[in-house]
Scaffold this motif. Structure first.
Motif, short mmCIF file in Angstrom:
data_model
loop_
_atom_site.label_atom_id
_atom_site.label_comp_id
_atom_site.label_asym_id
_atom_site.label_seq_id
_atom_site.Cartn_x
_atom_site.Cartn_y
_atom_site.Cartn_z
N TRP A 64 -4.35 -4.63 -2.38
CA TRP A 64 -3.18 -4.05 -1.72
C TRP A 64 -1.99 -4.99 -1.81
O TRP A 64 -0.85 -4.56 -2.01
N GLU B 138 -10.57 8.19 -0.27
CA GLU B 138 -9.15 8.23 0.11
C GLU B 138 -8.44 6.94 -0.29
O GLU B 138 -7.28 6.98 -0.73
N GLU B 139 -9.12 5.82 -0.14
CA GLU B 139 -8.51 4.54 -0.53
C GLU B 139 -8.32 4.47 -2.05
O GLU B 139 -7.30 3.96 -2.54
N GLN C 112 -7.80 7.05 -3.96
CA GLN C 112 -6.67 7.93 -4.23
C GLN C 112 -5.34 7.23 -3.94
O GLN C 112 -4.36 7.42 -4.66
N GLU C 113 -5.33 6.39 -2.90
CA GLU C 113 -4.11 5.66 -2.57
C GLU C 113 -3.79 4.60 -3.64
O GLU C 113 -2.63 4.41 -4.01
N ARG D 126 -2.36 6.47 -6.49
CA ARG D 126 -1.00 6.94 -6.18
C ARG D 126 0.01 5.80 -6.31
O ARG D 126 1.09 5.97 -6.92
N LEU D 127 -0.30 4.64 -5.76
CA LEU D 127 0.62 3.50 -5.81
C LEU D 127 0.89 3.07 -7.25
O LEU D 127 2.03 2.76 -7.62
N HIS E 39 -9.72 9.38 -11.23
CA HIS E 39 -8.47 8.88 -10.66
C HIS E 39 -7.41 8.55 -11.71
O HIS E 39 -6.35 8.04 -11.37
#
Length: 463
Positions: free
Chosen positions: A244, A278-279, A281-282, A285-286, A332
């Motif tokens: 992250w 979900e993580e 997917q994030e 997305r980023l 993904h």
């Protein structure tokens, strides 16, 4: 040990099989004036009798190491390191033994073991690699100097992309500042360096790890290098994943606009196997929304051997983790590949330098037995791997194409048993499921064939 002997430049290779085709073909190669690199100018039907199809070799793109350590290769094969063979097989032992081994690294020693790695790799069909060499207070510039020599000596057979690597802390320990100074000096002084690599997780705190990441990204931008992180190498759900922070800093420092042709690689990342859908997917997305040139490299032979949960007591509960690369690509749309990482040292005492061995292991690791999975795994040690380290823009299927470069492998139907019996490999799946011996592979690099296994030279036309 000299590089392999290569033929004159090839203008045509005649009568080969291509994936998905029932015919045989001629691959024609052209060379731009002043450039040693060839390009496939056309692929035309081969005029042959019908029985030639069974004897024709299968032509596939050459192999690539997207992540391999040159200076630590085959430490276990060198007699002077015999006292550093694994006893417990733990990650902490590997770090400790490698630190001790590095105290004995010399230029001739690194050169010799690097030649072993290159010979094993090039004879397998590797024509490009990202090779990590450490620069720190222990080895100084010894490993880097050896890599520069090998890069020049082997340049006709293999493109060596040198990664100047900080295995040791650069913000922790009494030597952190010195390590950082040595690396920054090397980045400024050695034009042969292509990549800055670091290991944020070796720092003494999460804050120092984040400093490591920020420094590496800013330094790579300053010196116009690719950046490559050994990241999140654990299976501890209590530890914050550093990915992250990497994505945040890349976006904050405007990597994509400031470094238009340089890429970011994230290696190991075993902690990410504990993330939720979900993580994931994030993460996707980023990366996509910010147009970040991020690739992931799973390193199964090291990850499955080294990465284990902490605090377990039962020998029956020793879970292992490595990035689920096929799922990352398909579910993904992330850019991902697989690499060898280490051979013949405490981090990975098993396995070979042949990327096809790794693709074969991937069939079991990823439960990927279908033919389309075999094609994807071949891409992950070939076209996808080459694109991930910035040497190509084409990460597509393992099919030779007009306009592609002149690096490929011919898989021949040869007896490698000594019993007078040969078994052909006529598809990508057969090559991945049970890789043929090196003696069955003719390797073409920059349009020149390694003469040791080239076979019948009548199928080649030379300049």
């Amino acid at each position: 040990m000299p590089p392999p002997e290569l033929s004159k430049r090839v203008t045509s290779i005649q009568g080969v099989n291509l994936t998905g085709s029932s015919s045989t073909w001629d691959i024609n190669i052209e060379y731009d004036s002043g450039s040693p690199h060839g390009t496939i100018s056309s692929i035309t039907p081969h005029e042959s009798s019908s029985h030639d199809k069974a004897q024709a070799p299968l032509a596939l793109p050459a192999l690539t190491h997207p992540h391999i350590h040159l200076d630590k290769a085959y430490v276990h094969n060198a007699p002077n390191y015999g006292h550093l063979l694994p006893c417990t097989g733990t990650f902490s032992e590997a770090l400790s033994f490698t630190t001790k081994a590095k105290q004995n690294f010399t230029y001739p020693d690194v050169l010799k073991r690097g030649e072993w790695l290159l010979a094993e790799s090039v004879s397998s069909g590797v024509t490009a690699m990202r090779a990590f060499v450490e620069v720190d207070h222990t080895v100084q510039l010894t490993c880097l100097d050896a890599a520069v020599t090998l890069k020049d000596q082997w340049k006709e057979a293999c493109h060596i992309q040198i990664a100047c690597f900080a295995q040791d802390p650069v913000f922790s320990s009494e030597h952190g500042e010195e390590n950082r100074r040595l690396i920054e000096g090397a980045l400024g002084d050695y034009e042969q360096i292509d990549v800055l690599g670091t290991t944020p997780y070796v720092e003494s705190s999460a804050e120092a790890s984040k400093q490591n990441i920020e420094w590496a990204i800013e330094s790579a931008l300053k010196f116009h290098k690719h950046v490559d992180f050994h990241l999140d190498y654990n299976l501890d759900p209590a530890k914050e994943p550093l990915i992250w922070h990497v994505l945040h800093v890349l976006r904050e420092r405007c990597w994509t606009s400031r470094s238009t042709q340089k890429r970011v690689m994230l290696g190991h990342c075993t902690r990410l196997t504990l993330l939720s859908e979900e993580e994931w997917q994030e993460i996707s997305r980023l990366i996509h929304e910010n147009d970040l040139p991020v690739s992931f490299v799973g390193l199964p032979t090291s990850d499955l051997y080294m990465a284990a949960p902490v605090g377990e007591t039962s020998p029956h509960q020793k879970a292992r983790g490595t990035l689920r690369v096929p799922d990352m690509i398909r579910n993904h749309e992330l850019d991902a590949t697989i690499g060898i990482n280490n051979v013949g040292n405490a981090f990975t005492p098993w396995g070979s330098a042949d990327p096809l061995f790794l693709a074969c292991v991937g069939v079991g690791v990823y439960q990927a037995g279908a033919q389309d999975n075999a094609s994807l795994l071949y891409e992950c040690v070939s076209t996808r791997a080459r694109a991930a380290i910035g040497l190509s823009s084409d990460a597509s299927s393992p099919t030779l194409r007009v306009g592609g470069d002149s690096d490929f492998i011919l898989f021949h139907d040869r007896d490698d048993t000594g019993c007078g019996v040969s078994r052909p490999r006529t598809s990508v799946a057969e090559v991945v499921w049970d890789p043929p011996q090196r003696t069955s592979r003719s390797v073409v690099a920059n349009g020149r064939v390694q003469t040791v296994n080239m076979g019948d030279d009548s199928m080649y036309k030379f300049e």
